[in-house]
Design a protein around this motif. Sequence first.
Motif, PDB file in Angstrom:
ATOM      1  N   UNK A 195      -7.839   7.225 -37.959  1.00  0.00           N
ATOM      2  CA  UNK A 195      -8.564   6.204 -37.204  1.00  0.00           C
ATOM      3  C   UNK A 195      -7.649   5.008 -37.036  1.00  0.00           C
ATOM      4  N   UNK A 218      -9.878   7.628 -32.521  1.00  0.00           N
ATOM      5  CA  UNK A 218      -9.980   8.578 -33.628  1.00  0.00           C
ATOM      6  C   UNK A 218      -9.318   9.875 -33.175  1.00  0.00           C
ATOM      7  N   UNK A 219      -8.383  10.362 -33.987  1.00  0.00           N
ATOM      8  CA  UNK A 219      -7.653  11.569 -33.617  1.00  0.00           C
ATOM      9  C   UNK A 219      -7.867  12.621 -34.694  1.00  0.00           C
ATOM     10  N   UNK A 220      -8.174  13.839 -34.261  1.00  0.00           N
ATOM     11  CA  UNK A 220      -8.241  14.935 -35.215  1.00  0.00           C
ATOM     12  C   UNK A 220      -7.047  15.852 -34.965  1.00  0.00           C
ATOM     13  N   UNK A 243      -8.658  13.619 -39.956  1.00  0.00           N
ATOM     14  CA  UNK A 243      -8.787  12.569 -38.957  1.00  0.00           C
ATOM     15  C   UNK A 243      -7.888  11.385 -39.259  1.00  0.00           C
ATOM     16  N   UNK A 292     -11.883   9.567 -28.526  1.00  0.00           N
ATOM     17  CA  UNK A 292     -11.819  10.675 -29.493  1.00  0.00           C
ATOM     18  C   UNK A 292     -10.815  11.685 -28.976  1.00  0.00           C
ATOM     19  N   UNK A 293      -9.768  11.938 -29.746  1.00  0.00           N
ATOM     20  CA  UNK A 293      -8.668  12.765 -29.262  1.00  0.00           C
ATOM     21  C   UNK A 293      -8.340  13.880 -30.253  1.00  0.00           C
TER      22      UNK A 293
END
Lengths: 475, 304
Positions: free
Chosen positions: B254, B41-43, B252, B301-302
């Motif tokens: 995913x 998952x990247x924000x 986000x 989580x990135x």
Amino acid sequence: MQKKPRPHRSLVWVRRAAATLVLALLAWGLSSPGQHSAILAYFPKTQFGQILAGLVSSGALSVVLLFLAYALLTYVFGRFFCAFLCPLGAALDLLALLRRKARPRRFAFKPGALWRGFAPIAILLLLWAGVTLPFGLLEPYSLLAGKSLSPWLPSVTLAIVLVSGYLMGRAFCNSVCPAGFVLGLIARDSRFRLRLSEGCVSCGACERVCPASCVSVKDKALDPGRCVLCLECVSVCPNGSLGYAWAKRPLPRAASERRPFLAGLGLAAVIGAAYATPEHLRAGIIRERETYPVLPPGAMSLAHLNAHCTLCHTCVRACPNEALHPCPEPDPALWRKPVLIAAKGFCQYDCIECTLVCPTKALVSITVDEKHVFRLAQVRLKLDKCIVVTNRTSCGACAELCPTGAVYMDEGRVPNRPEPFLKEELCIGCGACQKSCPVAPMPAIWISGLKYQDMLAKRLERPEGPDEVLEDFPF
Amino acid sequence: MERRTFLKGIAGGVAALGIGGTVGRSMPALAQEAQFPDLVAVRGESLPAMFDRALEALGGLGRYVKSGQTVLVKPNMGWAVAPELAANTNPELIAHIIKNCINLGAKKVYVFDNTCDNWASAYKDSGLEAASMEAGATVAPANGSGYFQEVEIPGSQYLSTTELHELYLEADCVLNVPVLKNHGGAKITAAMKNLMGAIWSRGPLHRKGLDETIPELLLYKKPTLNVVDAYRVMLSGGPRGRGDSKYLLSKMLVASPDAVACDSACAAIMAGSGVSTPDYIANAAARGIGVADLSTLNIQRLTA
């Protein structure tokens, strides 16, 4: 010695090519209506029957100007429209040609007669009164370009007309077709016309090929009112005595021809009355009904549609969702009128295509923004039939497609299985819910037509303030 | 199309059946061996940059897309609405993925969707047709049953057959790139639900129950990789969106080879805003199609 009219044999080939082109263009356009809608939109704008119907039913300025242009050109050149531009005329001539090849005993002169005006005038009168059935059955463009849910009736009449073409040539054009009739009235006194010169030896070749039966070799005369300018006579004349030329002085008329004053007066009366009579009276023939069909956007009411629609079906073919169809109901006020059939397709939220292409403004112009609140129909829901209730499964197809929020899913009688609810004040009647409902054969949610289309008083507004913001990873 | 494409479709389907049956299920094991996470998952601020970051963590797009392959990028472009309304996948993200596939030597990149709104309007108004074509993909029609082929679903309980798009069958690699949003009937739509745009008749799924039938769409051939656009998430009025739709600015993305894991993570995003989780995620996990329990997954989580 009198100078012979020039034998315009090359013109024969120009005319044959033009007629073939028109027929081919229409066939190509009809082969896949969705892709060639520009070609199909051209036809009703230039077909004289459509212009005439537009004149009788709506009287829009563009239609009046087109009518005057055709009238002027026809006064100068004769019925060039019937020979060069009418696809049905082209088809009839093709059949007449086949008959010429097949049978030695061919056409012969028939006198003009007053009764030839009766059918065309009746058709126009009924059209003016909002009864489109006879026009829809017989007008060439409507016949050739119909795309119908129940195409058998137009197919039958088209077949009859085509058979009549084989047996009697252009008899249809001169005793039934309203366009042919009106153009014939004007062409009677046309300046350019075909005529038989002194050199004619009365061999009868021209009379035998004339599909309009308007050449009398006995009288060495040709009735320009019935002559459709197919020029086949020119092509067969053995010594060039038949030519197309400027008529300097009064020429002999065919013996039994009578000036159809009454017919002309009748037409003038129809057009005059059309302008003088208010729309609601013209549509008075439409009885009050319990249910109304769903009309295309901008039709306003059945009365308005009936007063202006010429059954050209341009809207039907322009509809990208294939939602519009000629009405299959055998009702004189409805038959073949464009209607929205939600089982086939729904009215796309941002689309105003049909209102843009309508040549007579039977569908009034609306903007995309107005379309968002433009109400075509009202939604009906039978929750007992809904599969959320009957099968206890999740669905929501109706709410999924609803563009306005008139149908929404919420907790109902089955736990954890949201069921549809209605906010009728938001419904524009587009029919997306009906189209998507998986319940068969009758959907659990459907639309029903209105007496008058109108605009919704409210629409959903954007919620105030910015979007909710996600602070961190929720997992 | 016809015979050759049909045969290719069959061949592709058969091949995919083999790969889907073996590699698909052993993917988490394989990923663990190579120290790749199950789900990323990247924000961030820009979806293309977030995609790059996610794929870097997953070992690069080259793990999924090989030179010479036919790739299907399957967005959600079912709706004739503007990109800002987030009813369709973000066009910049789709264009970026297509370009990456072409750079990796993909023979052909296809894009299609069996739309809900009129297909020509949806392709155009979503901005996805233009963006995909400019990026070098072939935008294919999916508006007639002729583009679809009936397949038997192995191990199905509800849907014995369905009609899959021939390009879905033909593609060596399927990149499933939906947008996350609320859904009036299915509650949420993300990775699994997006495959309803790869089949022709959706009626049977509605009739037999979405929660039961949506997982079965993965039984014939799973997407190779799922990338969910969860940047601006529609919370109400979905899937089409209405005038009063509320949104969650989630920023986000995913990504996972496991569509069930993707949907489970997406449901967690929605749950925070009060949107309830659909049964089809648990149903899919129960049938071994993927893993829904996020606590058992290796999640990275990135930030991009």
